[in-house]
Design an enzyme around this catalytic site. Structure first.
Site, PDB file in Angstrom:
ATOM      1  N   ASP A  55      -9.973  -8.075 -10.000  1.00  0.00           N
ATOM      2  CA  ASP A  55      -8.833  -7.124  -8.873  1.00  0.00           C
ATOM      3  C   ASP A  55      -9.603  -5.844  -9.443  1.00  0.00           C
ATOM      4  O   ASP A  55      -9.733  -5.334 -10.351  1.00  0.00           O
ATOM      5  CB  ASP A  55      -7.380  -7.067  -9.416  1.00  0.00           C
ATOM      6  CG  ASP A  55      -6.534  -6.351  -8.587  1.00  0.00           C
ATOM      7  OD1 ASP A  55      -6.667  -5.107  -8.185  1.00  0.00           O
ATOM      8  OD2 ASP A  55      -5.675  -6.987  -8.120  1.00  0.00           O
ATOM      9  N   SER A  84      -3.810  -4.186  -2.834  1.00  0.00           N
ATOM     10  CA  SER A  84      -4.232  -5.270  -3.207  1.00  0.00           C
ATOM     11  C   SER A  84      -3.251  -6.346  -2.300  1.00  0.00           C
ATOM     12  O   SER A  84      -3.705  -7.492  -2.109  1.00  0.00           O
ATOM     13  CB  SER A  84      -3.801  -5.856  -4.593  1.00  0.00           C
ATOM     14  OG  SER A  84      -4.591  -5.169  -5.715  1.00  0.00           O
ATOM     15  N   ASP A  96       2.786 -10.560  -8.760  1.00  0.00           N
ATOM     16  CA  ASP A  96       2.155  -9.342  -8.383  1.00  0.00           C
ATOM     17  C   ASP A  96       1.407  -9.708  -7.214  1.00  0.00           C
ATOM     18  O   ASP A  96       1.085 -10.805  -6.566  1.00  0.00           O
ATOM     19  CB  ASP A  96       0.910  -8.966  -9.552  1.00  0.00           C
ATOM     20  CG  ASP A  96       0.585  -7.394  -9.380  1.00  0.00           C
ATOM     21  OD1 ASP A  96       1.293  -6.736  -8.384  1.00  0.00           O
ATOM     22  OD2 ASP A  96      -0.371  -6.925  -9.944  1.00  0.00           O
ATOM     23  N   THR A 102      -1.924  -9.882  -5.686  1.00  0.00           N
ATOM     24  CA  THR A 102      -3.284 -10.726  -5.392  1.00  0.00           C
ATOM     25  C   THR A 102      -2.642 -12.276  -5.480  1.00  0.00           C
ATOM     26  O   THR A 102      -2.974 -13.103  -4.722  1.00  0.00           O
ATOM     27  CB  THR A 102      -4.212 -10.571  -6.354  1.00  0.00           C
ATOM     28  OG1 THR A 102      -4.747  -9.056  -5.936  1.00  0.00           O
ATOM     29  CG2 THR A 102      -5.197 -11.267  -6.000  1.00  0.00           C
ATOM     30  N   ARG A 144       5.690  -5.875  -1.291  1.00  0.00           N
ATOM     31  CA  ARG A 144       4.966  -6.425  -2.342  1.00  0.00           C
ATOM     32  C   ARG A 144       6.048  -6.362  -3.454  1.00  0.00           C
ATOM     33  O   ARG A 144       5.996  -7.090  -4.518  1.00  0.00           O
ATOM     34  CB  ARG A 144       3.579  -6.051  -2.712  1.00  0.00           C
ATOM     35  CG  ARG A 144       3.601  -4.574  -2.996  1.00  0.00           C
ATOM     36  CD  ARG A 144       2.105  -4.058  -3.269  1.00  0.00           C
ATOM     37  NE  ARG A 144       1.630  -4.415  -4.874  1.00  0.00           N
ATOM     38  CZ  ARG A 144       0.536  -4.349  -5.140  1.00  0.00           C
ATOM     39  NH1 ARG A 144      -0.350  -3.636  -4.653  1.00  0.00           N
ATOM     40  NH2 ARG A 144       0.379  -4.513  -6.490  1.00  0.00           N
ATOM     41  N   GLN A 155      -7.114 -20.539  -6.876  1.00  0.00           N
ATOM     42  CA  GLN A 155      -7.150 -18.955  -7.421  1.00  0.00           C
ATOM     43  C   GLN A 155      -6.915 -18.397  -8.479  1.00  0.00           C
ATOM     44  O   GLN A 155      -5.920 -18.979  -8.949  1.00  0.00           O
ATOM     45  CB  GLN A 155      -6.470 -18.261  -6.034  1.00  0.00           C
ATOM     46  CG  GLN A 155      -6.705 -16.624  -6.312  1.00  0.00           C
ATOM     47  CD  GLN A 155      -5.942 -16.089  -5.096  1.00  0.00           C
ATOM     48  OE1 GLN A 155      -6.298 -16.154  -3.868  1.00  0.00           O
ATOM     49  NE2 GLN A 155      -5.006 -15.218  -5.469  1.00  0.00           N
ATOM     50  N   GLU A 184      -7.166 -14.958 -11.001  1.00  0.00           N
ATOM     51  CA  GLU A 184      -7.306 -13.406 -11.122  1.00  0.00           C
ATOM     52  C   GLU A 184      -7.623 -13.005 -12.493  1.00  0.00           C
ATOM     53  O   GLU A 184      -6.593 -13.048 -13.159  1.00  0.00           O
ATOM     54  CB  GLU A 184      -6.472 -12.733 -10.081  1.00  0.00           C
ATOM     55  CG  GLU A 184      -6.420 -11.274 -10.029  1.00  0.00           C
ATOM     56  CD  GLU A 184      -5.138 -10.584  -9.581  1.00  0.00           C
ATOM     57  OE1 GLU A 184      -5.070  -9.423  -9.280  1.00  0.00           O
ATOM     58  OE2 GLU A 184      -3.717 -11.153 -10.020  1.00  0.00           O
ATOM     59  N   ASP A 234      -8.171  -3.552 -12.722  1.00  0.00           N
ATOM     60  CA  ASP A 234      -7.395  -3.037 -11.551  1.00  0.00           C
ATOM     61  C   ASP A 234      -6.365  -2.073 -12.472  1.00  0.00           C
ATOM     62  O   ASP A 234      -6.336  -0.802 -12.492  1.00  0.00           O
ATOM     63  CB  ASP A 234      -6.724  -3.499 -10.493  1.00  0.00           C
ATOM     64  CG  ASP A 234      -5.962  -2.675  -9.897  1.00  0.00           C
ATOM     65  OD1 ASP A 234      -6.397  -2.088  -8.791  1.00  0.00           O
ATOM     66  OD2 ASP A 234      -4.616  -2.697  -9.892  1.00  0.00           O
ATOM     67  N   LYS A 235      -5.615  -2.710 -13.213  1.00  0.00           N
ATOM     68  CA  LYS A 235      -4.566  -2.244 -13.910  1.00  0.00           C
ATOM     69  C   LYS A 235      -5.017  -0.988 -14.955  1.00  0.00           C
ATOM     70  O   LYS A 235      -4.236   0.012 -14.907  1.00  0.00           O
ATOM     71  CB  LYS A 235      -3.453  -3.056 -14.700  1.00  0.00           C
ATOM     72  CG  LYS A 235      -2.955  -4.548 -14.085  1.00  0.00           C
ATOM     73  CD  LYS A 235      -2.077  -3.852 -12.975  1.00  0.00           C
ATOM     74  CE  LYS A 235      -1.580  -5.220 -12.062  1.00  0.00           C
ATOM     75  NZ  LYS A 235      -0.596  -4.826 -11.066  1.00  0.00           N
ATOM     76  N   HIS A 243      -6.386   2.024 -13.339  1.00  0.00           N
ATOM     77  CA  HIS A 243      -5.217   2.770 -12.663  1.00  0.00           C
ATOM     78  C   HIS A 243      -5.016   3.869 -13.948  1.00  0.00           C
ATOM     79  O   HIS A 243      -4.531   4.917 -13.851  1.00  0.00           O
ATOM     80  CB  HIS A 243      -4.090   2.068 -12.358  1.00  0.00           C
ATOM     81  CG  HIS A 243      -4.119   1.658 -10.755  1.00  0.00           C
ATOM     82  ND1 HIS A 243      -4.077   2.623  -9.741  1.00  0.00           N
ATOM     83  CD2 HIS A 243      -4.084   0.522 -10.432  1.00  0.00           C
ATOM     84  CE1 HIS A 243      -4.235   1.834  -8.853  1.00  0.00           C
ATOM     85  NE2 HIS A 243      -4.012   0.394  -9.218  1.00  0.00           N
ATOM     86  N   ASP A 246     -10.800  -7.588  -4.698  1.00  0.00           N
ATOM     87  CA  ASP A 246      -9.916  -7.027  -3.518  1.00  0.00           C
ATOM     88  C   ASP A 246     -10.272  -5.699  -2.959  1.00  0.00           C
ATOM     89  O   ASP A 246     -10.023  -5.504  -1.635  1.00  0.00           O
ATOM     90  CB  ASP A 246      -8.359  -7.382  -3.720  1.00  0.00           C
ATOM     91  CG  ASP A 246      -8.293  -6.571  -5.255  1.00  0.00           C
ATOM     92  OD1 ASP A 246      -8.940  -6.183  -5.850  1.00  0.00           O
ATOM     93  OD2 ASP A 246      -6.922  -6.723  -5.414  1.00  0.00           O
ATOM     94  N   HIS A 247     -10.607  -4.991  -3.742  1.00  0.00           N
ATOM     95  CA  HIS A 247     -10.979  -3.356  -3.379  1.00  0.00           C
ATOM     96  C   HIS A 247     -11.630  -2.738  -4.299  1.00  0.00           C
ATOM     97  O   HIS A 247     -11.691  -3.217  -5.649  1.00  0.00           O
ATOM     98  CB  HIS A 247      -9.772  -2.717  -3.048  1.00  0.00           C
ATOM     99  CG  HIS A 247      -8.629  -2.634  -4.310  1.00  0.00           C
ATOM    100  ND1 HIS A 247      -8.738  -2.021  -5.331  1.00  0.00           N
ATOM    101  CD2 HIS A 247      -7.579  -3.443  -4.505  1.00  0.00           C
ATOM    102  CE1 HIS A 247      -7.873  -2.213  -6.182  1.00  0.00           C
ATOM    103  NE2 HIS A 247      -7.052  -3.215  -5.608  1.00  0.00           N
ATOM    104  N   HIS A 302      -7.001   3.574  -5.950  1.00  0.00           N
ATOM    105  CA  HIS A 302      -8.269   2.589  -5.266  1.00  0.00           C
ATOM    106  C   HIS A 302      -9.208   3.577  -4.483  1.00  0.00           C
ATOM    107  O   HIS A 302      -8.805   4.673  -3.992  1.00  0.00           O
ATOM    108  CB  HIS A 302      -7.479   1.673  -4.329  1.00  0.00           C
ATOM    109  CG  HIS A 302      -6.410   0.847  -5.026  1.00  0.00           C
ATOM    110  ND1 HIS A 302      -5.850  -0.056  -4.164  1.00  0.00           N
ATOM    111  CD2 HIS A 302      -6.268   0.478  -6.438  1.00  0.00           C
ATOM    112  CE1 HIS A 302      -5.102  -0.848  -5.276  1.00  0.00           C
ATOM    113  NE2 HIS A 302      -5.553  -0.116  -6.248  1.00  0.00           N
TER     114      HIS A 302
END
Length: 558
Positions: free
Chosen positions: A56, A110, A167, A169, A180, A326, A328, A333-334, A337, A375-376, A418
């Site tokens: 992520d 996400s 979450d 994703t 979400r 899947q 993740e 990502d977390k 941030h 994802d981004h 992001h």
């Protein structure tokens, strides 16, 4: 395993990693043409098993920062960087509007990005596997996901994450909701018309939908979402129990589950997000860390790490009909941030270890497709100096040189954002060649499900003589005898091997033996036995083409 380095001559040198041990620095160039290796790796057949691994927020900037720190600028991640097919993937989404031509959102969260590969269709921020609409509070059309399609086909399915499993994703794989944030039954304020008690009845919160899907292996954090009471009264955990789920809450309980014969598995290893490998090192306006700073291990208790979760999920899902998983690595990502470079680096390293678990399975199951992507993009940038960013952190890398990373999308104490950059997508296995070039996230949908196979042009037959393995080991030249209780760090690079073992000996006496991955890896050789003089580190790689050996002598000091 289809690795491009299979025929290349290995060239490695020892370097001091930021974590304090030796690392492998791969030669950055290569001399032999790799076209034939790429051609051999192409397989147009539909895959039987599909493993999708997500980092992520893992764009090329954080991959590079993590690689520099762990292996050096000329180093390579053993698994992630070995995948034969690599491309770039666009991540844009849509904005709410009158439609049918919705405005473009160049930077997405996400929810719509994960929904893109899950459904093959674009949507708007915060929306999970549900189409766009005129306003954010108006639900869109529910889109069937890859996971749901595979369930219909009778395949086993898994969904794991180091974040809350509710979450965005992981939620996009098997839930449909307009916001979400509506993760548990008591979190449904913004999704009132989608509650199970609404008229007409909705699908409920994300936690309820994940359980209702009876996903075979569902593991991550987020227990707090599952202990919430549903509209009907019982908690989501109660509902899971009635559907046959077995709850596991730590590594020991997870390891004790050896098959799905007793029912699906629900792993909830933390109240919210799971703990990162490295303790936080948060960037500051004046610059955190320093030229000699390194990341410290965090206390994770008995939480499983990402690679162990991945290995267990594959072990449980493996069956004659095939499976879809899947997985993740969410804390990249977390922690970005939070402008925490150590936390993010740790999750990239763990993703690489999870990719290796997938490659180990693929080596014995070549009808398995492995896809790795993000994802981004995100906010981490490698910069010349602290003055080039609002916030920064400096770490010593495996090269022994300082690296400064900066964050400039928000001020201190605020969440970094992001970005709209394209991200890496890589693959190995049947139909993996479909990720090459520049693709969009929605293009992954058809690849995950298996495209109609094409025909390869006729070519030269593959050589019948297996290539001889190559191997090389790196270790310190000296070590204190008393420190061997904590371990001697060694790094091994191998190619063309099926089995790699490393031993530590003293005066002809074997002190410890470790099995490594088929392409080598890092190991700590620990012993409490009394030693003196010279230690011998010996690594042996064996494969269809024979065996190869490399040794290093390590002098002991008092």
């Amino acid at each position: 395993m289809a690795a491009l380095a299979a025929t290349a001559t290995l060239g490695v040198t020892a370097a001091t990693a930021g974590t304090g041990g030796p690392a492998l620095r791969a030669d950055s160039g290569f001399t032999e043409d790799r076209s034939a290796d790429l051609a051999k790796a192409i397989d147009p057949a539909k895959p039987k098993n599909v493993i999708l691994i997500i980092g992520d927020g893992m764009d090329d900037s954080i991959i590079t920062a993590a690689r520099n720190y762990t292996y050096g600028a000329g180093g390579r991640f053993p698994a992630l960087d070995s995948l034969p097919f690599t491309g770039a993937m666009t991540t844009y989404g849509l904005k709410v509007g009158a439609g049918p031509d919705y405005p473009i959102a160049y930077v997405s969260d996400s929810a719509p990005t994960a929904s893109g590969w899950s459904t093959g269709k674009k949507t708007v921020d915060s929306r999970l596997s549900q189409g766009p609409s005129a306003a954010s509070n108006i639900p869109g059309e529910n889109y069937e996901t890859v996971l749901e399609k595979y369930q219909t086909q009778g395949k086993l399915v898994g969904n794991i994450s180091t974040a809350e499993i509710t979450d965005a994703t992981p939620a996009a794989a098997a839930s449909h909701i307009s916001q979400r944030a509506c993760q548990g039954p008591t979190d449904m304020t913004a999704c009132a018309v989608e509650k199970k008690s609404a008229t007409p009845a909705g699908l409920g919160s994300i936690a309820e939908q994940l359980v209702d899907h009876k996903i075979d292996v569902l593991m991550g954090g987020g227990k707090n979402r599952f202990v919430q009471a549903t509209d009907a009264g019982p908690t989501v955990l109660d509902s899971a129990a009635t559907k046959g789920y077995r709850l596991v809450e730590d590594s020991s309980q997870m390891n004790a589950v050896t098959s799905l014969e007793g029912g699906p598995v629900l792993g909830l290893f933390a109240p919210a997000n799971m703990t990162t490998r490295f303790a936080p090192m948060v960037a500051t306006a004046t610059g955190a860390g320093g030229p000699y700073a390194s990341c410290a291990n965090a206390d994770r208790g008995d939480q499983p790490d990402f690679s162990r979760m991945t290995r267990k999920a594959i072990e449980l899902l493996d069956n004659d009909k095939g499976f879809f998983l899947q997985a993740e690595s969410a804390m990249v990502d977390k922690q970005e941030h939070s402008a925490d470079i150590c936390g993010a680096i740790g999750d990239v390293v763990e993703l690489d270890e999870a990719v290796q678990e997938a490659l180990n399975f693929q080596a014995d199951n070549p009808d398995t497709l492995i896809l790795v992507t993000a994802d981004h993009g995100h906010s981490t940038q490698i910069i010349p100096a602290a003055a080039n960013a609002k916030l920064s952190t400096t770490l010593m890398t495996a090269d022994g040189d300082p690296m400064t990373v900066g964050y400039s999308t928000a001020e201190a104490g605020q969440s970094q954002s992001h970005t709209g950059t394209q991200v890496r997508v890589a693959a190995s296995g049947p139909q993996g060649a479909n990720v090459t070039g520049v693709i969009d996230q929605t293009d992954l949908f058809a690849t995950l499900l298996g495209r109609t196979p094409s025909e390869l042009p006729p070519g030269e037959p593959a050589p019948s003589t297996p290539l001889k393995p190559a191997v090389q080991v790196a270790a310190a030249t000296s070590v204190k005898a008393s420190s061997l209780r904590n371990g001697l760090a060694v790094s091994v690079a191998a190619s063309g091997a099926k089995k790699v073992t490393v031993t530590l000996s003293n005066h002809g006496r074997v002190l410890v033996t470790r099995a490594l991955y088929s392409n080598g890896g890092d190991a700590l050789l620990k012993t409490a036995q009394k030693v003196s003089g010279t230690l011998v580190v010996k690594v042996v790689a064996t494969g269809d083409g024979g065996s190869a050996t490399d040794t290093r002598n390590v002098r002991t000091t008092s």
